[in-house]
Write a protein that holds these residues in place. Structure first.
Motif, PDB file in Angstrom:
ATOM      1  N   ALA A   1      12.225  -8.919   6.053  1.00 26.15           N
ATOM      2  CA  ALA A   1      12.327 -10.349   6.373  1.00 26.15           C
ATOM      3  C   ALA A   1      13.119 -10.537   7.670  1.00 26.15           C
ATOM      4  O   ALA A   1      14.180  -9.939   7.852  1.00 26.15           O
ATOM      5  CB  ALA A   1      13.018 -11.090   5.237  1.00 26.15           C
ATOM      6  N   LEU A   2      12.566 -11.350   8.579  1.00 25.33           N
ATOM      7  CA  LEU A   2      13.220 -11.604   9.862  1.00 25.33           C
ATOM      8  C   LEU A   2      14.315 -12.646   9.708  1.00 25.33           C
ATOM      9  O   LEU A   2      14.253 -13.505   8.836  1.00 25.33           O
ATOM     10  CB  LEU A   2      12.196 -12.095  10.886  1.00 25.33           C
ATOM     11  CG  LEU A   2      11.102 -11.102  11.267  1.00 25.33           C
ATOM     12  CD1 LEU A   2      10.097 -11.779  12.191  1.00 25.33           C
ATOM     13  CD2 LEU A   2      11.688  -9.871  11.934  1.00 25.33           C
ATOM     14  N   GLU A   3      15.307 -12.562  10.569  1.00 29.21           N
ATOM     15  CA  GLU A   3      16.388 -13.531  10.627  1.00 29.21           C
ATOM     16  C   GLU A   3      16.388 -14.169  11.998  1.00 29.21           C
ATOM     17  O   GLU A   3      16.076 -13.521  12.992  1.00 29.21           O
ATOM     18  CB  GLU A   3      17.730 -12.839  10.385  1.00 29.21           C
ATOM     19  CG  GLU A   3      17.841 -12.193   9.027  1.00 29.21           C
ATOM     20  CD  GLU A   3      19.119 -11.396   8.843  1.00 29.21           C
ATOM     21  OE1 GLU A   3      19.882 -11.234   9.824  1.00 29.21           O
ATOM     22  OE2 GLU A   3      19.342 -10.926   7.717  1.00 29.21           O
TER      23      GLU A   3
ATOM     24  N   GLY B   1      15.771  -3.540  14.084  1.00 27.97           N
ATOM     25  CA  GLY B   1      16.340  -4.046  15.335  1.00 27.97           C
ATOM     26  C   GLY B   1      15.337  -4.717  16.257  1.00 27.97           C
ATOM     27  O   GLY B   1      15.701  -5.088  17.377  1.00 27.97           O
ATOM     28  N   GLY B   2      14.116  -4.899  15.807  1.00 31.72           N
ATOM     29  CA  GLY B   2      13.109  -5.555  16.648  1.00 31.72           C
ATOM     30  C   GLY B   2      13.468  -7.013  16.891  1.00 31.72           C
ATOM     31  O   GLY B   2      14.039  -7.676  16.035  1.00 31.72           O
ATOM     32  N   THR B   3      13.152  -7.493  18.095  1.00 33.13           N
ATOM     33  CA  THR B   3      13.375  -8.893  18.448  1.00 33.13           C
ATOM     34  C   THR B   3      12.043  -9.485  18.858  1.00 33.13           C
ATOM     35  O   THR B   3      11.348  -8.921  19.698  1.00 33.13           O
ATOM     36  CB  THR B   3      14.385  -9.016  19.597  1.00 33.13           C
ATOM     37  OG1 THR B   3      15.617  -8.407  19.185  1.00 33.13           O
ATOM     38  CG2 THR B   3      14.657 -10.463  19.952  1.00 33.13           C
ATOM     39  N   TYR B   4      11.702 -10.630  18.280  1.00 31.30           N
ATOM     40  CA  TYR B   4      10.391 -11.220  18.492  1.00 31.30           C
ATOM     41  C   TYR B   4      10.516 -12.657  18.995  1.00 31.30           C
ATOM     42  O   TYR B   4      11.251 -13.459  18.433  1.00 31.30           O
ATOM     43  CB  TYR B   4       9.574 -11.167  17.190  1.00 31.30           C
ATOM     44  CG  TYR B   4       9.498  -9.749  16.673  1.00 31.30           C
ATOM     45  CD1 TYR B   4       8.604  -8.856  17.225  1.00 31.30           C
ATOM     46  CD2 TYR B   4      10.386  -9.291  15.703  1.00 31.30           C
ATOM     47  CE1 TYR B   4       8.561  -7.541  16.805  1.00 31.30           C
ATOM     48  CE2 TYR B   4      10.347  -7.980  15.273  1.00 31.30           C
ATOM     49  CZ  TYR B   4       9.441  -7.109  15.828  1.00 31.30           C
ATOM     50  OH  TYR B   4       9.413  -5.797  15.415  1.00 31.30           O
ATOM     51  N   PHE B   5       9.807 -12.929  20.073  1.00 27.79           N
ATOM     52  CA  PHE B   5       9.828 -14.234  20.712  1.00 27.79           C
ATOM     53  C   PHE B   5       8.573 -15.015  20.346  1.00 27.79           C
ATOM     54  O   PHE B   5       7.474 -14.458  20.355  1.00 27.79           O
ATOM     55  CB  PHE B   5       9.845 -14.087  22.240  1.00 27.79           C
ATOM     56  CG  PHE B   5      11.117 -13.499  22.776  1.00 27.79           C
ATOM     57  CD1 PHE B   5      12.139 -14.320  23.206  1.00 27.79           C
ATOM     58  CD2 PHE B   5      11.291 -12.131  22.861  1.00 27.79           C
ATOM     59  CE1 PHE B   5      13.314 -13.801  23.711  1.00 27.79           C
ATOM     60  CE2 PHE B   5      12.459 -11.596  23.362  1.00 27.79           C
ATOM     61  CZ  PHE B   5      13.472 -12.429  23.789  1.00 27.79           C
TER      62      PHE B   5
END
Length: 103
Positions: A60-62, A79-83
């Protein structure tokens, strides 16, 4: 030496101030639009299995706030970052504005 001459020597100009203010207004509009799009997408896809899950590991993303400007989705596991659409552009514009102002 006149105060205006002294300010020009320091690199200050009303033109810089004007464009900085215009950029800040644009950034605020872009942020509002991005937040509205995000809210709309959340309402539309909230019940779907893929909503707010990491495409890499399925965790689940935060939401995380970057530069006090944009909320991005990040994965606490990998640790992935999604825009979302428009968020990267908003972040870049805000950083360029800060660089111009020297912060």
């Amino acid at each position: 030496m006149d105060i205006r001459d002294e300010m020009r020597q320091l690199g200050y100009s009303k033109e810089d101030e004007y464009f900085f203010k215009k950029d800040q207004e644009l950034i605020a509009k872009m942020r509002d639009a991005a937040n509205a799009r995000k809210k709309e997408m959340e309402e539309k896809h909230k019940g779907e299995a893929y909503w707010m899950t990491c495409p890499k590991c399925g965790t689940a993303l935060e939401e995380e706030v970057l530069e006090k400007v944009v909320r991005v989705d990040s994965c606490p596991n990998c640790g992935g970052t999604y825009f979302d659409r428009g968020e990267l552009e908003l972040l870049i514009k805000s950083r360029l504005g800060a660089l111009v102002q020297g912060t």
